[in-house]
Write an enzyme that holds these catalytic residues in place. Structure first.
Site, PDB file in Angstrom:
ATOM      1  N   CYS A 141      60.738  80.459  56.752  1.00 10.62           N
ATOM      2  CA  CYS A 141      59.126  80.179  57.189  1.00 10.62           C
ATOM      3  C   CYS A 141      59.795  79.079  57.931  1.00 10.62           C
ATOM      4  O   CYS A 141      60.141  78.219  58.315  1.00 10.62           O
ATOM      5  CB  CYS A 141      57.886  79.211  55.750  1.00 10.62           C
ATOM      6  SG  CYS A 141      58.754  78.340  55.261  1.00 10.62           S
ATOM      7  N   CYS A 175      61.114  76.009  56.598  1.00  8.24           N
ATOM      8  CA  CYS A 175      62.179  75.323  56.234  1.00  8.24           C
ATOM      9  C   CYS A 175      62.808  75.378  57.695  1.00  8.24           C
ATOM     10  O   CYS A 175      63.318  74.964  57.429  1.00  8.24           O
ATOM     11  CB  CYS A 175      62.677  76.799  55.298  1.00  8.24           C
ATOM     12  SG  CYS A 175      61.612  75.988  52.929  1.00  8.24           S
ATOM     13  N   ASP A 224      28.430  88.755  38.264  1.00  7.69           N
ATOM     14  CA  ASP A 224      28.836  88.625  37.305  1.00  7.69           C
ATOM     15  C   ASP A 224      28.770  87.825  36.355  1.00  7.69           C
ATOM     16  O   ASP A 224      28.334  86.588  36.830  1.00  7.69           O
ATOM     17  CB  ASP A 224      30.072  89.506  37.634  1.00  7.69           C
ATOM     18  CG  ASP A 224      31.263  88.743  37.921  1.00  7.69           C
ATOM     19  OD1 ASP A 224      30.685  87.812  38.692  1.00  7.69           O
ATOM     20  OD2 ASP A 224      32.258  88.180  37.499  1.00  7.69           O
ATOM     21  N   ASP A 240      34.086  86.687  46.813  1.00  3.29           N
ATOM     22  CA  ASP A 240      33.923  86.666  45.566  1.00  3.29           C
ATOM     23  C   ASP A 240      32.340  86.415  45.706  1.00  3.29           C
ATOM     24  O   ASP A 240      32.235  86.221  46.551  1.00  3.29           O
ATOM     25  CB  ASP A 240      34.755  85.862  44.735  1.00  3.29           C
ATOM     26  CG  ASP A 240      34.443  85.547  43.144  1.00  3.29           C
ATOM     27  OD1 ASP A 240      35.339  85.236  42.319  1.00  3.29           O
ATOM     28  OD2 ASP A 240      33.875  86.877  42.804  1.00  3.29           O
ATOM     29  N   SER A 241      31.851  87.510  44.560  1.00  2.53           N
ATOM     30  CA  SER A 241      30.421  86.499  44.577  1.00  2.53           C
ATOM     31  C   SER A 241      29.958  85.716  43.849  1.00  2.53           C
ATOM     32  O   SER A 241      28.977  86.001  44.245  1.00  2.53           O
ATOM     33  CB  SER A 241      29.801  88.484  43.289  1.00  2.53           C
ATOM     34  OG  SER A 241      30.222  87.777  42.135  1.00  2.53           O
ATOM     35  N   GLY A 242      30.843  85.120  43.527  1.00  5.11           N
ATOM     36  CA  GLY A 242      30.121  83.705  43.292  1.00  5.11           C
ATOM     37  C   GLY A 242      30.028  83.436  41.689  1.00  5.11           C
ATOM     38  O   GLY A 242      29.625  82.678  41.476  1.00  5.11           O
ATOM     39  N   CYS A 283      64.421  80.060  51.893  1.00  5.02           N
ATOM     40  CA  CYS A 283      63.400  80.345  53.390  1.00  5.02           C
ATOM     41  C   CYS A 283      63.008  80.423  54.661  1.00  5.02           C
ATOM     42  O   CYS A 283      63.798  79.807  55.211  1.00  5.02           O
ATOM     43  CB  CYS A 283      62.066  79.450  53.019  1.00  5.02           C
ATOM     44  SG  CYS A 283      60.319  79.472  53.290  1.00  5.02           S
ATOM     45  N   GLY A 334      36.897  87.357  33.789  1.00  7.23           N
ATOM     46  CA  GLY A 334      36.795  86.901  32.572  1.00  7.23           C
ATOM     47  C   GLY A 334      38.486  86.231  32.413  1.00  7.23           C
ATOM     48  O   GLY A 334      37.961  85.781  30.504  1.00  7.23           O
ATOM     49  N   ASP A 382      44.662  86.758  43.411  1.00 10.63           N
ATOM     50  CA  ASP A 382      43.844  85.861  44.358  1.00 10.63           C
ATOM     51  C   ASP A 382      44.411  85.099  43.888  1.00 10.63           C
ATOM     52  O   ASP A 382      43.983  84.650  42.146  1.00 10.63           O
ATOM     53  CB  ASP A 382      42.757  85.767  45.080  1.00 10.63           C
ATOM     54  CG  ASP A 382      41.473  84.758  43.752  1.00 10.63           C
ATOM     55  OD1 ASP A 382      41.247  86.013  42.959  1.00 10.63           O
ATOM     56  OD2 ASP A 382      41.282  84.392  43.970  1.00 10.63           O
ATOM     57  N   HIS A 421      54.645  76.954  53.675  1.00 11.67           N
ATOM     58  CA  HIS A 421      55.820  77.064  53.297  1.00 11.67           C
ATOM     59  C   HIS A 421      55.335  77.908  51.361  1.00 11.67           C
ATOM     60  O   HIS A 421      55.823  79.247  51.371  1.00 11.67           O
ATOM     61  CB  HIS A 421      56.652  75.675  52.465  1.00 11.67           C
ATOM     62  CG  HIS A 421      57.680  75.991  51.280  1.00 11.67           C
ATOM     63  ND1 HIS A 421      58.634  76.954  52.016  1.00 11.67           N
ATOM     64  CD2 HIS A 421      57.477  76.202  50.430  1.00 11.67           C
ATOM     65  CE1 HIS A 421      59.615  77.184  50.352  1.00 11.67           C
ATOM     66  NE2 HIS A 421      58.945  77.160  49.748  1.00 11.67           N
TER      67      HIS A 421
HETATM   68  C1  LIG Z   1      37.964  77.905  40.042  1.00 20.17           C
HETATM   69  C2  LIG Z   1      39.729  76.935  40.960  1.00 20.17           C
HETATM   70  C3  LIG Z   1      39.321  76.695  41.811  1.00 20.17           C
HETATM   71  O1  LIG Z   1      39.964  78.693  40.635  1.00 20.17           O
HETATM   72  C4  LIG Z   1      41.118  78.807  39.827  1.00 20.17           C
HETATM   73  C5  LIG Z   1      41.242  76.777  38.865  1.00 20.17           C
HETATM   74  O2  LIG Z   1      39.800  76.417  40.003  1.00 20.17           O
HETATM   75  C6  LIG Z   1      40.963  77.508  37.440  1.00 20.17           C
HETATM   76  C7  LIG Z   1      40.601  76.671  36.943  1.00 20.17           C
HETATM   77  O3  LIG Z   1      40.925  76.635  35.447  1.00 20.17           O
HETATM   78  C8  LIG Z   1      41.746  77.012  35.818  1.00 20.17           C
HETATM   79  C9  LIG Z   1      42.044  78.471  34.639  1.00 20.17           C
HETATM   80  C10 LIG Z   1      43.522  76.492  35.279  1.00 20.17           C
HETATM   81  O4  LIG Z   1      42.007  78.471  37.271  1.00 20.17           O
HETATM   82  O5  LIG Z   1      40.196  78.889  37.355  1.00 20.17           O
HETATM   83  C11 LIG Z   1      40.225  79.604  38.613  1.00 20.17           C
HETATM   84  C12 LIG Z   1      41.277  81.207  38.259  1.00 20.17           C
HETATM   85  N1  LIG Z   1      40.483  81.375  37.703  1.00 20.17           N
HETATM   86  C13 LIG Z   1      39.694  82.984  38.262  1.00 20.17           C
HETATM   87  N2  LIG Z   1      38.934  83.276  39.277  1.00 20.17           N
HETATM   88  C14 LIG Z   1      38.442  83.442  38.706  1.00 20.17           C
HETATM   89  C15 LIG Z   1      37.658  84.210  39.828  1.00 20.17           C
HETATM   90  C16 LIG Z   1      36.091  85.553  39.320  1.00 20.17           C
HETATM   91  N3  LIG Z   1      35.018  85.555  40.056  1.00 20.17           N
HETATM   92  C17 LIG Z   1      34.266  86.622  39.210  1.00 20.17           C
HETATM   93  N4  LIG Z   1      33.241  87.392  39.818  1.00 20.17           N
HETATM   94  N5  LIG Z   1      34.850  86.737  38.067  1.00 20.17           N
HETATM   95  C18 LIG Z   1      35.533  86.653  37.021  1.00 20.17           C
HETATM   96  O6  LIG Z   1      35.243  86.658  35.621  1.00 20.17           O
HETATM   97  C19 LIG Z   1      36.557  85.560  38.225  1.00 20.17           C
HETATM   98  C20 LIG Z   1      37.733  85.166  37.323  1.00 20.17           C
HETATM   99  C21 LIG Z   1      38.622  84.031  37.416  1.00 20.17           C
HETATM  100  N6  LIG Z   1      39.334  83.011  36.532  1.00 20.17           N
HETATM  101 ZN   LIG Z   2      59.950  77.631  53.509  1.00 21.99          ZN
END
Ligand SMILES: CC1(C)O[C@H]2[C@@H](O1)[C@@]1(COC(C)(C)O1)O[C@@H]2CNc1nc2cc3nc(N)[nH]c(=O)c3cc2[nH]1
Ligand SMILES: [Zn+2]
Length: 370
Positions: A306, A309, A147, A93-95, A304, A216, A266, A335
């Site tokens: 795995c 298990c 992005d 992922d780009s960050g 399962c 997003g 992911d 698991h």
């Molecule tokens: C930051 C972390 C660890 O990743 C999870 C989890 O917390 C959390 C934090 O709050 C919830 C919603 C519950 O899930 O949101 C992450 C999973 N949602 C998500 N990952 C993304 C990655 C993305 N990467 C890029 N480059 N651009 C995006 O628009 C983008 C949108 C995304 N939406």
């Molecule tokens: Zn298992």
């Protein structure tokens, strides 16, 4: 632009499809779940564990690896695959998401993102071109454009400004990465405004990418809204290219998004929840610290096969968790990832046999709250 995606079969009664994505380190069968390995490791498991449980491709993160240990060090080791001893596909992922999650530590300009390291507060900067260069140094098979991930909720004006900037950055990312080995995916923003997202799809397809991601989403919006946007926009994404829904999700989310035509996923859920003692089973979720598991000889999930298990009881896993033993995270993660990867394998088979809608009904019928 030749697509890395081959469509094998299209469900006759929904948008689900079975395909494959060709990358430098191998061909990925889709729909696919990608375990998250943010800092060059999928927390708590070895590459051998990942191969044994059936993982095809894992995620790395540009922001985290740029900050520590640095992309130049990883380049000097021959890239991320060699550095972490994983010889199968990697998507980085780009960050974009991480930088914007830093909130007040970030300053966005036309040029790029200025931010402070979450480790030592040092001032850093990433332009779209820098993000491509870092991912080229990492040698990931699939790179994501830098992005701006729009928070939820956002006004239409905020969404327009941010999405237009993401579009200009996407053009610059494409121009910065010409060679064809590593794939480059564009990211669709647009907030919760379908018309803005539709325009973003058109603009990204005009630029031309090897795959398209829905960004997003999974940013705290209601699941129904996430599915609404997914359904409407997946249908507009090129059918002959991979469709990736970023950051999603629960097992139910995966089934619903495959039903609507998504190929790649992911999420930190299986790995993070494992470390917190929350386990996924074919009949629902199981909280291992619950007293009722104290002397339960059964495995987590009788269906399962795995490693966890096959060798350990719920009682033993509860004991490890209560004792905060390191092995607790390892066994729970094996698991949970086996469950997610196994779910996608069952989904792929159901689509091949054109019975995915029926699979979806059976999937829900079996889920009782543990
Ligand atoms: C930051 C972390 C660890 O990743 C999870 C989890 O917390 C959390 C934090 O709050 C919830 C919603 C519950 O899930 O949101 C992450 C999973 N949602 C998500 N990952 C993304 C990655 C993305 N990467 C890029 N480059 N651009 C995006 O628009 C983008 C949108 C995304 N939406
Ligand atoms: Zn298992």
């Amino acid at each position: 632009m030749t697509s890395p995606f081959t469509l094998h079969s299209q469900a006759s009664d929904c948008a689900a499809r079975r395909g494959e994505v060709r990358t430098l380190h191998g061909t990925v069968q889709t729909p696919v779940f990608m375990p998250v390995g943010t800092q060059a490791t999928v927390k708590g498991v070895t590459p051998e564990n990942l191969k044994e449980l059936g993982a095809q491709i894992i995620l790395g993160n540009t922001y985290h690896l740029y900050i520590r240990p640095g992309h130049e060090l990883i380049r000097s080791f021959g890239g991320l695959h060699k550095f972490m001893n994983w010889d199968q596909p990697i998507l980085t992922d780009s960050g974009g998401f991480q930088i914007f999650s830093l909130k007040d530590l970030t300053k966005i300009t036309e040029e790029g993102a200025a931010f402070k390291s979450h480790l030592d507060g040092s001032k850093l900067f990433l332009s779209p071109e820098d993000a491509v260069a870092v991912q080229e140094a990492l040698g990931s098979d699939i790179m994501m454009c830098l992005d701006t991930c729009i928070p939820y909720p956002a006004t239409r004006e905020e969404a327009i400004a941010s999405t237009d900037l993401t579009g200009r950055w996407a053009k610059r990312s494409r121009a910065a990465h010409k060679e064809r080995g590593q794939l480059l995916f564009g990211i669709i923003q647009g907030g919760m405004y379908p018309d803005l997202r539709a325009k973003a799809v058109e603009e990204l397809v005009e630029v031309g990418f090897d795959g398209y991601a829905l960004g997003g989403l999974s940013v705290g919006e209601p699941a129904e809204l996430m599915m609404e946007i997914t359904e409407e926009i997946a249908a507009l994404m090129p059918a002959d290219y991979p469709r990736y829904l970023m950051g999603v999700g629960t097992p139910e989310n995966l089934v619903e998004a495959v039903y609507r035509g998504i190929d790649m996923f992911d999420c930190v859920m299986p790995t993070r929840n494992a470390r917190n003692g929350m386990l996924f089973t074919s009949s629902g979720r199981l909280v291992i610290k619950n007293a009722r598991h104290q002397d339960d000889q059964r495995p987590v999930d009788e269906e399962c096969d795995c490693y966890t298990c096959r060798h350990y009881s719920r009682a033993y896993l509860r004991h490890l968790f209560m004792a905060r033993e390191i092995l607790s995270s390892q066994l729970n993660t094996i698991h949970n990832l086996h469950y997610y990867v196994g779910l996608m394998a069952r989904i792929r088979k159901a689509i091949e046999e054109d019975r995915f809608a029926q699979f979806r009904q059976e999937f829900y019928a079996k889920r009782t709250v543990e």
